[in-house]
Design a protein around this motif. Structure first.
Motif, short mmCIF file in Angstrom:
data_model
loop_
_atom_site.label_atom_id
_atom_site.label_comp_id
_atom_site.label_asym_id
_atom_site.label_seq_id
_atom_site.Cartn_x
_atom_site.Cartn_y
_atom_site.Cartn_z
N HIS A 260 -31.58 -27.05 30.81
CA HIS A 260 -30.82 -27.77 29.79
C HIS A 260 -29.32 -27.52 29.81
O HIS A 260 -28.57 -28.25 29.17
N LEU A 261 -28.87 -26.48 30.52
CA LEU A 261 -27.46 -26.12 30.48
C LEU A 261 -26.76 -26.38 31.80
O LEU A 261 -27.32 -26.13 32.87
N THR A 262 -25.55 -26.88 31.73
CA THR A 262 -24.65 -26.98 32.88
C THR A 262 -23.32 -26.37 32.46
O THR A 262 -23.10 -26.09 31.28
N PHE A 263 -22.43 -26.16 33.41
CA PHE A 263 -21.16 -25.54 33.05
C PHE A 263 -20.04 -26.02 33.96
O PHE A 263 -20.28 -26.57 35.04
N THR A 264 -18.84 -25.82 33.50
CA THR A 264 -17.66 -25.99 34.33
C THR A 264 -16.82 -24.73 34.17
O THR A 264 -17.12 -23.88 33.34
N ALA A 265 -15.79 -24.59 34.99
CA ALA A 265 -14.95 -23.39 34.92
C ALA A 265 -13.58 -23.72 35.47
O ALA A 265 -13.40 -24.69 36.21
N PHE A 266 -12.61 -22.91 35.08
CA PHE A 266 -11.26 -23.06 35.62
C PHE A 266 -10.65 -21.68 35.82
O PHE A 266 -11.01 -20.72 35.13
N PRO A 267 -9.75 -21.54 36.79
CA PRO A 267 -9.22 -20.22 37.15
C PRO A 267 -8.18 -19.70 36.14
O PRO A 267 -7.29 -20.43 35.73
N LEU B 281 -3.46 -24.72 29.48
CA LEU B 281 -4.81 -25.09 29.92
C LEU B 281 -4.77 -26.30 30.85
O LEU B 281 -5.50 -26.36 31.85
N GLN B 282 -3.92 -27.25 30.52
CA GLN B 282 -3.80 -28.43 31.38
C GLN B 282 -3.36 -28.03 32.79
O GLN B 282 -3.87 -28.54 33.78
N ARG B 283 -2.40 -27.10 32.85
CA ARG B 283 -1.93 -26.66 34.16
C ARG B 283 -3.02 -25.88 34.90
O ARG B 283 -3.19 -26.04 36.11
N LEU B 284 -3.73 -25.03 34.17
CA LEU B 284 -4.80 -24.25 34.79
C LEU B 284 -5.90 -25.15 35.33
O LEU B 284 -6.49 -24.88 36.39
N THR C 6 -1.89 -21.91 38.56
CA THR C 6 -2.03 -20.71 37.73
C THR C 6 -1.04 -19.62 38.11
O THR C 6 -0.94 -18.61 37.40
N GLN C 7 -0.32 -19.81 39.20
CA GLN C 7 0.56 -18.76 39.69
C GLN C 7 1.94 -18.84 39.05
O GLN C 7 2.52 -19.92 38.92
N SER C 8 2.45 -17.67 38.65
CA SER C 8 3.78 -17.64 38.02
C SER C 8 4.88 -17.24 39.01
O SER C 8 6.06 -17.42 38.74
N SER C 9 4.49 -16.67 40.16
CA SER C 9 5.46 -16.22 41.15
C SER C 9 6.12 -17.40 41.87
O SER C 9 5.50 -18.47 42.03
N ASP C 10 7.35 -17.20 42.30
CA ASP C 10 8.07 -18.25 43.04
C ASP C 10 7.50 -18.43 44.44
O ASP C 10 7.66 -19.50 45.04
N THR C 11 6.89 -17.38 44.98
CA THR C 11 6.28 -17.49 46.30
C THR C 11 4.85 -16.96 46.23
O THR C 11 4.56 -15.97 45.56
#
Length: 465
Positions: free
Chosen positions: A288-295, A359-362, A397-402
């Motif tokens: 009965h259950l399904t899921f999604t995920a984001f990093p 969240l949109q960016r992630l 999700t990355q905050s670093s410039d590189t």
């Protein structure tokens, strides 16, 4: 201020819930409640057992009616109601609408100077016909031009509610079954669970939000829930098992609730019953259950976003479980009233607009400002990235410039092996390329740099544009 008072009903839902839902098993109560909400500023319920009750008070079903009480007890009940009412509003100045039978009205109406009884003298059928007529008239008067606009899609300020936007956002992410847990392309993140038959504004309704505290444990956490049959290692499994056992009045419920991994509780375990319950839970979850995920790589960010999403769902007035949601049989009040298979985070600080933008960016998605007739309010801002979309989501999700990633790390993020051309030709990494793989980092705001050296070292560096 106008106060509506509705009498309780003999018919009740068979599980603990908010008073407005408990009595909604009665058609007359449901119509009276709708009429009260349309005509009053506040609504209270006259309960034979509890006196004056807030519409949001959570109560278990009971069997008691004012009609069967001795006269002295009825008078004591009325005195208690008036005392409670005096603490909630101004009896002298406020207007009162009594939507109740004679036994509930007769001992309190004369103490309310500004009181109306729209149902007085009517029989049951006449009351229902009157209420339906009044509600139809009001509905026709306020019917919007856009017939397809749904309740609570739009807030009073004209914006789509955050609860709807969250559902719309997550609806477009890849969906997984329990058999696909190992195919998740990242190790740190938040998961969103859906349940068959549960809908919210035409979209699958979220029934659980979860994450992990230890690093790189997302896949393991989902495995604990769906694969490993040990409810001591998964509060999700334990909660579903509680509802299953409680629905059948199973005497094993108190044992299931214990932490039977502790030595002092070993003696209570019935190995056969425990294994049978674990199997029943597994069968339900897998079927009965399904899921999604984001990093979400950062632990603090994961925990904050998890509680913010949960609280936002819980505090949205129209976010409710379906009539047949199994969670309503849970012995945990927080579960059966929230519509979520969890108890933590329900009253945390809600999601902010800046957090929703994060969240949109992630997720690598954006949401349109208005709902659509086809119930598909989400649209991708970027062109289709196909199988390279996981890399886009990761870079967002990355905050670093590189960001430097080895080829093996890239393959783990993507979930498949890089083509031979990626390790041979610099054009495959062309910073201005229009190919799908190039767009996965370009649309995330990066470009590949030092490409020739990267190919030699089998790692690639991406720099923010």
């Amino acid at each position: 201020m106008t106060i509506a008072l509705i009498s309780c009903s003999k018919e009740k839902k068979p599980y603990p819930c908010a008073a407005r839902e408990l009595y909604s098993a009665s058609a007359l109560f449901s119509l009276s409640y709708q009429y009260a909400r349309a005509n009053a500023d506040k609504v209270f319920i006259l309960s034979a057992k509890y006196g004056l009750v807030s519409e949001n008070k959570v109560m278990a079903p009971y069997d008691q009616t004012l009609n069967d009480m001795p006269r002295k007890q009825q008078l004591e009940w009325a005195h208690a109601v008036l005392t409670m009412l005096a603490h909630k509003c101004s009896i002298e100045d406020d207007d009162f609408i009594l939507l109740a039978g004679s036994h509930y009205c007769r001992d309190i109406q004369n103490h309310l100077p500004h009181c109306s009884l729209p149902l007085a003298g009517m029989r049951m059928g006449e009351r229902m016909a009157f209420l339906k007529s009044q509600l139809h008239t009001k509905e026709s008067a306020r019917q919007p031009d856009s017939q397809w606009v749904q309740t609570n899609w739009v807030t009073s300020s004209g914006e789509v509610s955050l609860c709807v936007r969250l559902h719309a956002l997550f609806q477009k992410l890849p969906r997984y079954t329990w058999e696909q847990i190992q195919s998740l392309p990242f190790d740190n993140g938040i998961y969103i669970v859906y349940e068959a038959g549960e809908l919210y504004h035409g979209m699958d309704r979220i029934v659980r939000v979860g994450t992990h505290t230890s690093p790189n444990r997302l896949i393991r956490r989902l495995t604990d829930h769906f694969v490993r049959e040990n409810h001591n290692g998964s509060i999700f499994r334990k909660n579903i098992g509680k509802a299953v056992l409680n629905a059948h009045h199973d005497p094993y419920l108190p044992v299931w609730t214990l932490d039977t991994s502790k030595p002092e509780n070993y003696k209570y375990i019935d190995p056969i019953k425990n294994a049978d319950t674990e199997q029943r839970v597994s069968d339900y979850m897998r079927g009965h259950l399904t899921f999604t995920a984001f990093p979400v790589p950062d632990k603090g960010q994961r925990l904050r976003l998890e509680e913010a999403i949960i609280s936002t769902l819980n505090h949205t007035s129209d976010f409710r479980p379906g009539e047949k949601w199994p969670g309503k049989y849970s012995p945990e009040t927080e579960i059966c009233t929230s519509g979520l298979w969890l108890k933590q985070g329900l009253d945390a600080e809600g999601l902010t607009e800046s957090e929703f933008a994060l969240l949109q960016r992630l997720c690598g998605l954006t949401v349109t400002a208005e709902p659509e007739r086809s119930h598909t309010p989400v649209q991708k801002a970027q062109s289709s990235l196909g199988k390279y979309e996981p890399l886009y989501r990761y870079l967002c999700t990355q905050s670093s410039d590189t960001v430097t990633l080895s080829f093996s790390e890239l393959e783990k993020i993507l979930g498949f092996a890089l083509p031979k051309s990626a390790g041979t030709y610099t054009m495959w990494w062309n910073p201005g390329g229009s190919h799908t793989q190039c767009q996965s980092w370009v649309q995330a705001g990066y470009k590949a740099v030092n490409v020739q050296q990267g190919i030699l070292n089998k790692q690639m560096t991406f720099m923010k544009i």
